[in-house]
Design a protein around this motif. Sequence first.
Motif, PDB file in Angstrom:
ATOM      1  N   SER A 194      20.277 -26.991   9.156  1.00 16.35           N
ATOM      2  CA  SER A 194      20.348 -28.407   9.701  1.00 16.35           C
ATOM      3  C   SER A 194      21.716 -28.351   8.680  1.00 16.35           C
ATOM      4  CB  SER A 194      18.966 -28.896   8.683  1.00 16.35           C
ATOM      5  OG  SER A 194      19.230 -30.813   8.831  1.00 16.35           O
ATOM      6  N   GLU A 225      10.827 -22.603  24.511  1.00 14.74           N
ATOM      7  CA  GLU A 225      10.166 -23.563  24.899  1.00 14.74           C
ATOM      8  C   GLU A 225       8.581 -23.004  25.332  1.00 14.74           C
ATOM      9  OE1 GLU A 225      11.424 -25.201  29.075  1.00 14.74           O
ATOM     10  OE2 GLU A 225      12.567 -26.387  27.929  1.00 14.74           O
ATOM     11  N   GLN A 241       8.157 -26.264  19.761  1.00 14.20           N
ATOM     12  CA  GLN A 241       9.160 -27.361  19.867  1.00 14.20           C
ATOM     13  C   GLN A 241       8.436 -27.463  18.436  1.00 14.20           C
ATOM     14  OE1 GLN A 241      11.321 -30.314  20.817  1.00 14.20           O
ATOM     15  NE2 GLN A 241      10.520 -31.715  19.379  1.00 14.20           N
ATOM     16  N   ASP A 242       6.993 -27.546  18.080  1.00 13.33           N
ATOM     17  CA  ASP A 242       5.807 -27.590  16.991  1.00 13.33           C
ATOM     18  C   ASP A 242       6.333 -26.902  16.480  1.00 13.33           C
ATOM     19  OD1 ASP A 242       5.429 -30.072  17.764  1.00 13.33           O
ATOM     20  OD2 ASP A 242       3.943 -29.969  18.943  1.00 13.33           O
ATOM     21  N   ASP A 296      15.323 -34.209  13.748  1.00  7.73           N
ATOM     22  CA  ASP A 296      14.645 -35.406  12.976  1.00  7.73           C
ATOM     23  C   ASP A 296      13.279 -34.697  13.652  1.00  7.73           C
ATOM     24  OD1 ASP A 296      16.014 -36.257  11.220  1.00  7.73           O
ATOM     25  OD2 ASP A 296      16.086 -37.701  12.394  1.00  7.73           O
ATOM     26  N   LYS A 297      12.540 -33.511  14.601  1.00  5.58           N
ATOM     27  CA  LYS A 297      11.810 -33.244  15.223  1.00  5.58           C
ATOM     28  C   LYS A 297      11.206 -31.785  14.874  1.00  5.58           C
ATOM     29  CE  LYS A 297      13.226 -35.582  19.937  1.00  5.58           C
ATOM     30  NZ  LYS A 297      14.371 -35.087  20.601  1.00  5.58           N
ATOM     31  N   LEU A 298      12.170 -31.822  14.340  1.00  8.56           N
ATOM     32  CA  LEU A 298      11.826 -29.822  13.775  1.00  8.56           C
ATOM     33  C   LEU A 298      11.299 -30.032  11.985  1.00  8.56           C
ATOM     34  CD1 LEU A 298      15.000 -28.323  14.971  1.00  8.56           C
ATOM     35  CD2 LEU A 298      13.035 -28.377  16.232  1.00  8.56           C
ATOM     36  N   ARG A 307      21.291 -34.980  14.334  1.00  6.78           N
ATOM     37  CA  ARG A 307      20.170 -35.851  14.265  1.00  6.78           C
ATOM     38  C   ARG A 307      18.870 -35.779  14.535  1.00  6.78           C
ATOM     39  NH1 ARG A 307      17.804 -34.481  10.014  1.00  6.78           N
ATOM     40  NH2 ARG A 307      19.724 -34.358   8.472  1.00  6.78           N
ATOM     41  N   LYS A 308      18.573 -37.316  15.385  1.00  6.75           N
ATOM     42  CA  LYS A 308      18.002 -36.333  16.020  1.00  6.75           C
ATOM     43  C   LYS A 308      16.486 -35.855  16.288  1.00  6.75           C
ATOM     44  CE  LYS A 308      18.601 -41.531  17.841  1.00  6.75           C
ATOM     45  NZ  LYS A 308      18.653 -41.912  20.084  1.00  6.75           N
ATOM     46  N   ASP A 309      17.788 -34.476  17.134  1.00  4.07           N
ATOM     47  CA  ASP A 309      17.286 -33.151  16.657  1.00  4.07           C
ATOM     48  C   ASP A 309      15.979 -32.714  16.215  1.00  4.07           C
ATOM     49  OD1 ASP A 309      17.045 -33.512  19.627  1.00  4.07           O
ATOM     50  OD2 ASP A 309      19.085 -32.211  19.935  1.00  4.07           O
TER      51      ASP A 309
END
Length: 128
Positions: free
Chosen positions: A42, A28, A32-33, A63-65, A59-61
């Motif tokens: 991956s 944190e 995350q960005d 996709d945020k990276l 996969r959703k996690d």
Amino acid sequence: MEKVMVLCDTNIFIEIYKGNDLIIEVFEKIGQDNVAISDVTSAELLYGARNKRELNLIRKDIDKLIVLPISSPISTQAVKLVEQFSLSHNLNLPDALIASTSIFHDLELYTLNLKDFKFLENFKLYKV
């Protein structure tokens, strides 16, 4: 203070999924960005899924990276690292690819496996 992009190793996400509060706090703090992962991480995370539901959550996690692909220069550098360090330091191909991604993109690597990387030159580990 400007945030810097950090490459995270697979073991960081394993600890996050286990609920490790210290690792979550550092993640944190990085933001995350500002987190990137290698294609290797991956693939390792997806490989570790125990069922379809977990696979979809991972996969959703992912996709945020920012996922950094293994390019030809990264691959070439990884082969050189394996040749140079596999016998002396037991460097394996996934770690060599992650290290090469870090070197190529000039990113610090956040990992719990310091022994797997500390012998590398021109390499920066993220200091917690």
